[in-house]
Design an enzyme around this catalytic site. Structure first.
Site: not given
Length: 367
Positions: A135, A177, A267, A332
């Site tokens: 990530d 994130h 998404n 996520s």
């Protein structure tokens, strides 16, 4: 500094339902096993011994003197201590506990209620196993991640690694994130602070996305390979982009080495609903997002490559500075909910192969 970008396919954060019943069943029992019987309170057990303590004042101050006593000797020991000089009081020890809420933000974690988390107390918590968070990095210094992140196993393949992560171990997160993802999986539980993590697994921080949340297929592929070689039992990929053979190859490398790969579905339902990779790569467990009302999140990719859904709307987790927590939404956020559950499944079923773990997600386990 102008960001350097590899010439391969660009990737982005997939940003934030393993159906709740399926998740709980996967953690608690092998495929097709019966549901666990309802928990019952254990019958009280008589104590064989007790600790008898006296508060005593001496010339040097006060002290507490304690003696162990068999059950039939307690009254005698109490009488003996009362006869000692300077004794102010004598008592049999009673339990004391902290009065703070175990994790003050637990009530905000609706996803754990969806998973019936309170029904898992006897399920192995995943300690000793590793989840790689591939990530934007992980802020390992967050108080709720203290001791949960192994920087020595981390790596950095992001385009801005030289600028923001000179140590190259992935234990920085200028974006936030990856830290949010890591907290969902393994924030410290019961420390009277913040949130409750799904597991007690150790996080391997693999940084492949820069401070702006972007990266490349080659960087992600390198991160997956590194995660496997570092000993990950589960890999979480909360990111996505178009197809690239490097992603399929890296996921295959992981599954061939018996590593479970969990990936965000994407998404983009309202923006073309195109399939996303590595979520759609063969062998990956692609996770769509569930809203709190039990419906599929409006943004969540809805194609046939989705394997399961999990909570992915208004998810509270750790931030990328000390004492911060954020609400985030996206597939996520759904993916780490699955990764945190599956590392516990692997702890409970150490004999299960990666393929068997993945197959367990495809079988209706609750009747």
């Amino acid at each position: 500094m102008t960001p350097r970008r590899a010439p391969s396919t660009a990737l982005r954060c997939a940003g934030s339902v393993l159906a709740a019943a399926v998740v709980m069943a996967c953690v608690a029992a092998p495929a097709r096993a019966e549901e666990p019987a309802p928990a019952t309170a254990p019958a009280p057990v008589a104590e064989d011994t007790a600790t008898v303590s006296a508060v005593v004042v001496t010339d040097d101050g006060a002290e507490v003197v304690s003696r162990e006593a068999e059950a039939d000797e307690i009254h005698e020991v109490v009488a003996d201590l009362r006869d000692e000089p300077g004794v102010l009081s004598v008592s049999v020890d009673t339990p004391v506990k902290a009065l703070g809420t175990p994790d003050p933000m637990r009530s905000m974690q609706w996803s754990l209620d969806t998973f019936r988390y309170a029904e898992w107390p006897t399920t192995p918590d995943g300690s000793g196993l590793h989840v790689a968070v591939v990530d934007t990095g992980v802020f390992a210094a967050h108080p709720d991640l203290a001791g949960q992140v192994d920087c020595s196993l981390g790596a950095d393949f992001a385009w801005d690694a030289a600028e923001v992560d000179p140590a190259g171990n992935g234990c920085v997160d200028p974006n936030g994130h990856g830290s949010h993802v890591a907290g969902q999986i393994a924030a410290t539980t019961g420390n009277l602070y913040g949130i409750t993590g799904l597991s007690d697994a150790t996080i391997i921080p693999i940084r492949v996305l820069g401070k702006d949340g972007s990266g490349s297929s080659s960087g992600v592929a390198a991160g997956i390979v590194r995660a496997v070689d570092a000993g990950a039992d589960v890999i979480n990929l909360s990111l996505g982009g178009p197809w690239n053979s490097a992603l399929d190859t890296a996921v295959a490398y992981a599954t061939q080495h018996d590593v479970v790969v969990v990936a965000a579905a994407g998404n983009n339902r309202q923006y073309g609903n195109e399939v996303n990779y590595p979520g759609a790569s063969p062998g990956a467990i692609s996770v769509a997002a569930l809203a709190q009302d039990g419906r599929s999140a409006s943004f969540s990719y809805s194609g046939p490559t989705n394997l399961i859904t999990a909570p992915g709307v208004d998810v509270v987790s750790t931030g990328n500075t000390a004492n911060t927590y954020y609400r985030m939404s996206g597939t996520s956020m759904a993916a780490p909910n699955v990764a945190g559950v599956l590392v516990r499944y692997r702890a409970a079923h150490p004999e299960a192969t990666e393929a068997q773990v993945r197959a367990a997600m495809e079988v209706p386990l609750i009747r």
